[in-house]
Enzyme design. Structure first.
Site, PDB file in Angstrom:
ATOM      1  N   LYS A  44       0.830  -1.217   0.000  1.00 18.68           N
ATOM      2  CA  LYS A  44       0.000   0.000   0.000  1.00 18.68           C
ATOM      3  C   LYS A  44       0.861   1.262   0.000  1.00 18.68           C
ATOM      4  O   LYS A  44       0.357   2.369   0.169  1.00 18.68           O
ATOM      5  CB  LYS A  44      -0.932   0.008   1.215  1.00 18.68           C
ATOM      6  N   LYS A  46       2.767   2.211   2.344  1.00 16.41           N
ATOM      7  CA  LYS A  46       2.681   2.807   3.673  1.00 16.41           C
ATOM      8  C   LYS A  46       3.754   2.158   4.542  1.00 16.41           C
ATOM      9  O   LYS A  46       4.032   0.976   4.406  1.00 16.41           O
ATOM     10  CB  LYS A  46       1.307   2.502   4.314  1.00 16.41           C
TER      11      LYS A  46
HETATM   12  N1  C2G Z   1     -10.501   6.809   8.861  1.00 19.65           N
HETATM   13  C1  C2G Z   1     -11.520   7.702   9.160  1.00 19.65           C
HETATM   14  N2  C2G Z   1     -11.216   8.980   9.454  1.00 19.65           N
HETATM   15  C2  C2G Z   1      -9.926   9.406   9.465  1.00 19.65           C
HETATM   16  C3  C2G Z   1      -8.888   8.502   9.177  1.00 19.65           C
HETATM   17  C4  C2G Z   1      -9.193   7.195   8.881  1.00 19.65           C
HETATM   18  O1  C2G Z   1     -12.713   7.331   9.152  1.00 19.65           O
HETATM   19  N3  C2G Z   1      -9.670  10.721   9.764  1.00 19.65           N
HETATM   20  C5  C2G Z   1     -10.860   5.427   8.532  1.00 19.65           C
HETATM   21  C6  C2G Z   1     -10.448   5.028   7.119  1.00 19.65           C
HETATM   22  O2  C2G Z   1     -11.416   5.487   6.172  1.00 19.65           O
HETATM   23  C7  C2G Z   1     -10.412   3.506   7.222  1.00 19.65           C
HETATM   24  C8  C2G Z   1      -9.964   3.283   8.685  1.00 19.65           C
HETATM   25  O3  C2G Z   1     -10.179   4.527   9.382  1.00 19.65           O
HETATM   26  O4  C2G Z   1     -11.723   2.973   7.051  1.00 19.65           O
HETATM   27  C9  C2G Z   1      -8.505   2.883   8.792  1.00 19.65           C
HETATM   28  O5  C2G Z   1      -7.736   3.880   8.168  1.00 19.65           O
HETATM   29  P1  C2G Z   1      -6.252   3.478   7.656  1.00 19.65           P
HETATM   30  O6  C2G Z   1      -5.529   2.814   8.756  1.00 19.65           O
HETATM   31  O7  C2G Z   1      -5.671   4.683   6.980  1.00 19.65           O
HETATM   32  O8  C2G Z   1      -6.623   2.376   6.585  1.00 19.65           O
HETATM   33  P2  C2G Z   1      -6.180   2.295   5.046  1.00 19.65           P
HETATM   34  O9  C2G Z   1      -4.721   2.468   4.910  1.00 19.65           O
HETATM   35  O10 C2G Z   1      -7.101   3.172   4.296  1.00 19.65           O
HETATM   36  O11 C2G Z   1      -6.445   0.726   4.763  1.00 19.65           O
HETATM   37  O12 C2G Z   1      -8.056  -2.959   2.310  1.00 19.65           O
HETATM   38  C10 C2G Z   1      -8.376  -1.700   2.866  1.00 19.65           C
HETATM   39  C11 C2G Z   1      -7.136  -1.004   3.388  1.00 19.65           C
HETATM   40  O13 C2G Z   1      -6.380  -1.866   4.232  1.00 19.65           O
HETATM   41  C12 C2G Z   1      -7.557   0.259   4.140  1.00 19.65           C
END
Ligand code: C2G
Length: 132
Positions: A44, A46
């Site tokens: 990803k 990340k």
């Molecule tokens: N999130 C949120 N508000 C934020 C930050 C994050 O609602 N200010 C939500 C994201 O939309 C996601 C969850 O928190 O649903 C986890 O965020 P991340 O850890 O950034 O996940 P991500 O890297 O988007 O991974 O297969 C799907 C991926 O693994 C999602």
């Protein structure tokens, strides 16, 4: 017994994550989180500050989370939904539409993201403070 599934990296846990997990749990009775492994984070593009094991430990301490499973790749969601008898798949709406293929297997819900916070923002703000 409604079973909910969501995925993420959940690094440097913040209130946006908590808001998402709380609302996801409110949709049912049992919340499973597919937590991105360190290897999948690299896919990803990340790099998490906390290791998978420590991010798992932190998530398992959250009252809304009932189970944490590893998210190893993009292609496991259908089998995860089937193997875990998932009723509702939930993601923040930055992913809106991206997982609609799961509608053949379960309900798909995209929840509004929490504005103003992100792991990237935390890292940026801390860097700015440290470097003036
Ligand atoms: N999130 C949120 N508000 C934020 C930050 C994050 O609602 N200010 C939500 C994201 O939309 C996601 C969850 O928190 O649903 C986890 O965020 P991340 O850890 O950034 O996940 P991500 O890297 O988007 O991974 O297969 C799907 C991926 O693994 C999602």
């Amino acid at each position: 017994m409604k079973r909910i599934l969501t995925y993420g990296t959940f690094d440097l846990l913040h209130y946006g994550h908590i808001n998402l997990l709380r609302r996801a749990k409110e949709l049912g009775d049992y919340l499973i989180v597919g937590l991105s492994t360190d290897e999948f984070n690299a896919v990803k593009h990340k790099e998490a500050y906390h290791s998978y094991e420590n991010r798992k430990l932190i998530l398992e301490a959250i009252r809304y989370v009932d189970e944490v499973i590893p998210e190893r790749d993009w292609d496991q969601k259908i089998s995860d939904v089937q193997d875990n008898d998932v009723d509702i798949f939930v993601m923040g709406d930055d992913w809106k539409g991206k997982f609609d293929f799961l509608k053949d297997y379960c309900e798909v819900v995209y929840l509004p993201r929490t504005v103003g916070i992100s792991t990237t923002k935390i890292k940026h703000d801390l860097f700015s403070v440290k470097n003036g």
